[in-house]
Design a protein around this motif. Structure first.
Motif, short mmCIF file in Angstrom:
data_model
loop_
_atom_site.label_atom_id
_atom_site.label_comp_id
_atom_site.label_asym_id
_atom_site.label_seq_id
_atom_site.Cartn_x
_atom_site.Cartn_y
_atom_site.Cartn_z
N THR A 131 12.20 4.53 -11.51
CA THR A 131 11.32 3.38 -11.35
C THR A 131 11.97 2.45 -10.33
N ALA A 132 11.16 1.92 -9.43
CA ALA A 132 11.70 1.03 -8.38
C ALA A 132 11.25 -0.40 -8.64
N ASN A 133 11.98 -1.31 -8.06
CA ASN A 133 11.68 -2.76 -8.02
C ASN A 133 12.15 -3.50 -9.29
N LEU A 134 11.80 -2.99 -10.48
CA LEU A 134 12.10 -3.68 -11.75
C LEU A 134 11.68 -5.15 -11.66
N GLY A 188 13.01 -7.03 -7.74
CA GLY A 188 13.93 -6.34 -6.81
C GLY A 188 13.23 -5.39 -5.86
N TYR A 189 12.14 -5.84 -5.26
CA TYR A 189 11.34 -5.01 -4.35
C TYR A 189 12.21 -4.34 -3.28
N ASP A 190 12.11 -3.03 -3.23
CA ASP A 190 12.82 -2.18 -2.25
C ASP A 190 14.35 -2.21 -2.42
N VAL A 191 14.85 -2.87 -3.45
CA VAL A 191 16.30 -3.01 -3.62
C VAL A 191 16.79 -2.37 -4.93
N LYS A 237 11.16 4.19 5.47
CA LYS A 237 12.27 4.52 4.57
C LYS A 237 12.44 3.38 3.57
N HIS A 238 12.57 3.69 2.31
CA HIS A 238 13.04 2.69 1.36
C HIS A 238 13.97 3.41 0.41
N TYR A 239 15.01 2.74 -0.01
CA TYR A 239 16.12 3.42 -0.67
C TYR A 239 16.10 3.32 -2.19
N ASP A 240 15.22 2.48 -2.73
CA ASP A 240 15.34 2.17 -4.16
C ASP A 240 15.17 3.39 -5.06
N ASN A 241 14.10 4.18 -4.84
CA ASN A 241 13.92 5.38 -5.69
C ASN A 241 14.95 6.46 -5.36
N VAL A 242 15.18 6.71 -4.07
CA VAL A 242 16.10 7.82 -3.74
C VAL A 242 17.53 7.53 -4.19
N LYS A 285 -0.45 6.76 -1.25
CA LYS A 285 -0.62 5.63 -2.18
C LYS A 285 0.39 4.52 -1.94
N THR A 286 1.65 4.88 -1.72
CA THR A 286 2.67 3.83 -1.56
C THR A 286 2.41 3.01 -0.30
N GLU A 287 1.99 3.70 0.75
CA GLU A 287 1.69 2.99 2.00
C GLU A 287 0.55 1.98 1.77
N ALA A 304 -0.27 0.61 -1.15
CA ALA A 304 0.24 -0.45 -2.04
C ALA A 304 1.15 -1.42 -1.26
N ARG A 305 1.77 -0.95 -0.22
CA ARG A 305 2.62 -1.83 0.60
C ARG A 305 1.76 -2.70 1.52
N SER A 306 0.58 -2.17 1.86
CA SER A 306 -0.26 -2.91 2.82
C SER A 306 -0.88 -4.16 2.19
N ALA A 351 0.42 -9.62 -6.18
CA ALA A 351 -0.32 -9.08 -5.04
C ALA A 351 -0.86 -7.68 -5.30
N ARG A 352 -0.22 -6.95 -6.20
CA ARG A 352 -0.62 -5.54 -6.43
C ARG A 352 -1.42 -5.31 -7.70
N LYS A 353 -1.40 -6.26 -8.62
CA LYS A 353 -1.93 -5.90 -9.95
C LYS A 353 -3.43 -5.59 -9.92
N SER A 397 5.60 -0.19 -12.27
CA SER A 397 6.68 0.75 -11.93
C SER A 397 6.53 1.12 -10.46
N GLY A 398 7.48 0.71 -9.65
CA GLY A 398 7.43 1.00 -8.22
C GLY A 398 6.14 0.46 -7.61
N ALA A 399 5.47 1.32 -6.84
CA ALA A 399 4.23 0.90 -6.19
C ALA A 399 3.02 1.08 -7.10
N GLY A 400 3.26 1.46 -8.38
CA GLY A 400 2.18 1.67 -9.34
C GLY A 400 1.52 3.02 -9.10
N1 HSE Z 1 9.82 -0.32 -3.35
C1 HSE Z 1 8.75 0.61 -3.14
C2 HSE Z 1 7.46 -0.16 -3.19
C3 HSE Z 1 8.78 1.65 -4.22
O1 HSE Z 1 7.29 -0.93 -4.15
O2 HSE Z 1 6.63 0.00 -2.30
C4 HSE Z 1 7.75 2.72 -4.04
O3 HSE Z 1 7.95 3.71 -5.00
#
Ligand code: HSE
Length: 316
Positions: A17-20, A23-26, A141-146, A191-193, A195-197, A242-244, A268-271
């Motif tokens: 799970t990313a962000n928690l 902590g977006y992207d971290v 590239k984002h490092y949180d999940n990897v 999907k992640t792209e 959710a980031r937009s 912004a994402r909910k 969880s992450g980008a949902g």
């Molecule tokens: N930090 C990324 C995001 C995680 O929230 O877009 C995507 O899994």
């Protein structure tokens, strides 16, 4: 064990799970719910051809659009490997959940390639290779999940220090339990792209201060192995609001989980999965039911996973 001159190497990598929250992207946390398995095999020929065999046909198998493929391509280039390679990806972490699916494939691919050629690459460097794979699904590239998927546990990935990112790992408290609710809703291919937009390009000072406070509290919680402190930090003034709207029933799911005993709830992450943080598994079934009922109020079915933090990717 993979040794030099072996033909094939297999590695597994966990969901994450990313962000928690703040902590977006971290921030990333490896989860023992699900695992991907990647086998890299040297096949006949030395034209540098990479063939991907996916267990899930809905995921593009062209190496340039596949997270494992991008990782293997990059590593083969950097290490001057011209062997033709077959990359078999057995998906255990379904795509589109928000549980680090592309990262699990990328992490397992990096570890399997390292094992196949006995390269003994430092784990932190493997995270950098695995991050290449995120371009396939997130467009960046984002490092949180990897980092979580490769190294296991809770990770802080500091991209401020680019081009040499810094990864700080904490072993999570033993009593940390997570419930992930995955709604059955259609999600776009990248999907992640998407959710980031929807995220703001600028934020208010007030929101930034709130998220710094939350993120600091989470790190303190992991350092002190204090689940209640971790949970107190899971309060996101920037990304969650912004994402909910992309997650039908999010407010009810969160409210229900908290009422059922979860200490904190966020995306969880980008949902579109929603994750609840608990101290001990005692209430976990009740929380899972409450989350499912929250999605039900929006007419959406969901799957729930009870999980704990996981160790990182490894050769099998
Ligand atoms: N930090 C990324 C995001 C995680 O929230 O877009 C995507 O899994």
């Amino acid at each position: 064990m993979c040794r030099l001159a072996v033909k094939s190497c297999t590695a597994v990598a966990p969901s994450s799970t990313a962000n928690l929250g703040p902590g977006y992207d971290v921030f990333g946390l490896a989860l023992d719910a699900l695992y991907d398995k990647v086998t890299v095999t040297r096949v006949k020929g030395s034209d540098g051809r990479i063939t991907i065999k996916m267990s899930d046909p809905s995921i593009p198998a062209a190496p340039e659009s596949n997270s494992a493929g991008l990782v293997i391509k990059k590593m083969a280039q950097e290490f001057g490997v011209a062997d033709n390679l077959e990359v078999r990806v057995k998906k255990g972490v379904p795509a589109g959940y928000g549980m680090g699916s592309s990262a699990a494939s990328a992490a397992a691919a990096a570890v399997a390639f390292d094992g196949l050629y006995n390269l003994k690459i430092k784990k932190e460097k493997l995270v950098e290779y695995a991050a290449e794979g995120e371009i396939a699904s997130a467009g960046a590239k984002h490092y949180d999940n990897v980092s979580a998927s490769v190294l296991g546990g809770f990770l802080i990935s500091s991209i401020k220090s680019d081009p040499v990112p810094l990864f700080v790992r904490f072993a999570p408290p033993r009593d940390l339990v997570l419930v992930v609710a995955v709604p059955s809703i259609p999600v776009p291919e990248r999907k992640t792209e998407v959710a980031r937009s929807v995220l703001p390009s600028e934020v208010s000072l007030r929101s930034a201060v709130c998220n710094v406070a939350g993120a600091s509290t989470i790190v303190a919680g992991f350092a002190l192995k204090d689940v209640e402190l971790i949970a107190r930090g899971i309060d996101d003034a920037i990304v969650e609001p912004a994402r909910k709207h992309l997650i039908p029933g999010f407010d009810s799911v969160k409210e229900n989980a908290l009422a059922a005993g979860a200490l904190a709830v966020t995306i969880s992450g980008a949902g579109p999965s929603v994750i609840a943080f608990l101290k001990t598994a005692r209430n976990s079934k009740k929380v899972a039911k409450a989350m499912a009922a929250g999605f039900g109020q929006a007419g959406v079915k969901c799957r729930t996973f009870l999980c704990r933090p996981s160790a990182g990717a490894h050769v099998v």
